[in-house]
Design a protein around this motif. Structure first.
Motif, short mmCIF file in Angstrom:
data_model
loop_
_atom_site.label_atom_id
_atom_site.label_comp_id
_atom_site.label_asym_id
_atom_site.label_seq_id
_atom_site.Cartn_x
_atom_site.Cartn_y
_atom_site.Cartn_z
N VAL A 17 39.06 41.96 27.62
CA VAL A 17 40.15 41.09 28.08
C VAL A 17 41.44 41.44 27.36
N GLU A 18 41.36 41.60 26.05
CA GLU A 18 42.56 41.91 25.27
C GLU A 18 43.13 43.28 25.66
N ARG A 19 42.27 44.24 25.90
CA ARG A 19 42.73 45.57 26.30
C ARG A 19 43.36 45.55 27.68
N ALA A 20 42.78 44.79 28.59
CA ALA A 20 43.36 44.69 29.94
C ALA A 20 44.76 44.09 29.88
N ALA A 21 44.88 42.98 29.17
CA ALA A 21 46.19 42.32 29.06
C ALA A 21 47.19 43.21 28.33
N GLY A 22 46.71 43.93 27.31
CA GLY A 22 47.60 44.82 26.56
C GLY A 22 48.04 46.03 27.36
N ASP A 23 47.10 46.67 28.04
CA ASP A 23 47.42 47.89 28.80
C ASP A 23 48.28 47.60 30.02
N LEU A 24 48.09 46.45 30.65
CA LEU A 24 48.82 46.14 31.89
C LEU A 24 49.92 45.11 31.69
N GLY A 25 50.06 44.60 30.46
CA GLY A 25 51.22 43.78 30.12
C GLY A 25 51.09 42.30 30.33
N ARG A 26 50.05 41.85 31.00
CA ARG A 26 49.86 40.42 31.26
C ARG A 26 48.48 40.23 31.90
N LEU A 27 48.15 39.00 32.23
CA LEU A 27 46.90 38.73 32.95
C LEU A 27 47.09 37.49 33.80
N ASP A 28 46.88 37.65 35.10
CA ASP A 28 47.05 36.55 36.04
C ASP A 28 45.75 36.11 36.70
N VAL A 29 44.83 37.04 36.87
CA VAL A 29 43.59 36.77 37.60
C VAL A 29 42.42 37.35 36.82
N LEU A 30 41.41 36.53 36.59
CA LEU A 30 40.15 36.99 36.01
C LEU A 30 39.04 36.75 37.01
N VAL A 31 38.32 37.80 37.34
CA VAL A 31 37.15 37.68 38.22
C VAL A 31 35.91 38.01 37.41
N ASN A 32 35.08 37.01 37.18
CA ASN A 32 33.83 37.17 36.43
C ASN A 32 32.72 37.58 37.40
#
Length: 247
Positions: free
Chosen positions: A76-91
């Motif tokens: 999760v941290e890498r996704a938000a860091g690499d892409l700059g934000r996080l709007d949608v999480l699909v589990n």
């Protein structure tokens, strides 16, 4: 042309094949940059990356085992860091654990719960601090939580049923932040682990009202709708995509 998820960022767990891959590609087609986790095949992950990039969006493939809470949180941290934000999480990541009760070990039960339930909790807990108002958390359940038509599904049905309560409670807790939490519940879907031409397919088709398996894209379409702005007033819901399996 502006699309429904233009410039949003999504993370899909277990996104290298089947329903997860279809979700990742659909969210990208709707305008989102997409990160996804995978555990097994690097080649499959690379293929999904290329399919996402073909839509013109950014793609990040993250090797992570959903049985490991540290790996889930790090993804999760890498996704938000690499892409700059996080709007949608699909589990979406899950293990399809099928075994007779008498042959089921406690370690196997714990693995099913770790991947199918704990990882959802951990990923959500890690994702929420990155989400602004309008965030979306969407988990993938299973029709067998409501109707276990074959023996040997105790572990899987139990783990997927737990997501109903988790979704409702999270929906209540995160509602004041305008973050919605919903559960999409597929029925029989044509994937590697449950192919539409498999040996049990005719029997399974008979349990549905529509008499067929879903295509992964049909499940992905419902997930994509729940991620869109017009779904802002839907939360804590369980949404079946099961061809009438449970009616």
């Amino acid at each position: 042309m502006t699309t429904a998820l233009q410039d949003k960022v999504a993370l899909v767990t277990g996104g290298s094949r089947g329903i997860g891959a279809a979700i990742a590609v659909r969210l990208a087609a709707d305008g989102a940059d997409v990160a996804f986790t995978y555990r097994g095949s690097h080649d499959r992950a690379s293929d999904v990356v290329e399919r996402i990039k073909a839509t013109g969006r950014r793609a990040v493939a993250l090797a992570a085992d959903s049985a490991d809470p540290v790996a889930v949180r790090d993804a999760v941290e890498r996704a938000a860091g690499d892409l700059g934000r996080l709007d949608v999480l699909v589990n979406n990541a899950a293990v399809f654990a099928v075994k007779p009760l008498e042959e089921t070990g406690v370690d196997e039960f714990e693995e099913a719960m770790a991947v199918n339930v704990r990882a959802v909790f951990v990923a959500t807990q890690a994702a929420v601090p990155h989400m602004a108002a309008g965030g979306r958390i969407i988990s993938i359940g299973s029709n067998v939580a409501d109707r276990a038509v074959f023996p040997g599904l105790t572990m899987y049905a139990t783990s997927k049923a737990a997501l109903v309560g988790l979704t409702k409670a999270l929906g209540r807790e995160l509602g004041p932040r305008a973050i919605t939490v919903n559960l999409v519940v597929p029925g029989p879907t044509d994937t590697d682990t449950n192919p539409a031409d498999g040996p049990a397919a005719a029997t399974i088709n008979g349990f549905t009202a529509l008499g067929r398996f879903a295509a992964p894209a049909e499940v992905a379409g419902v997930v994509a709708y729940l991620a869109r702005p017009e779904a802002a007033y839907i939360t804590g819901a369980t949404v079946p995509v099961d061809g009438g399996f449970t009616i």
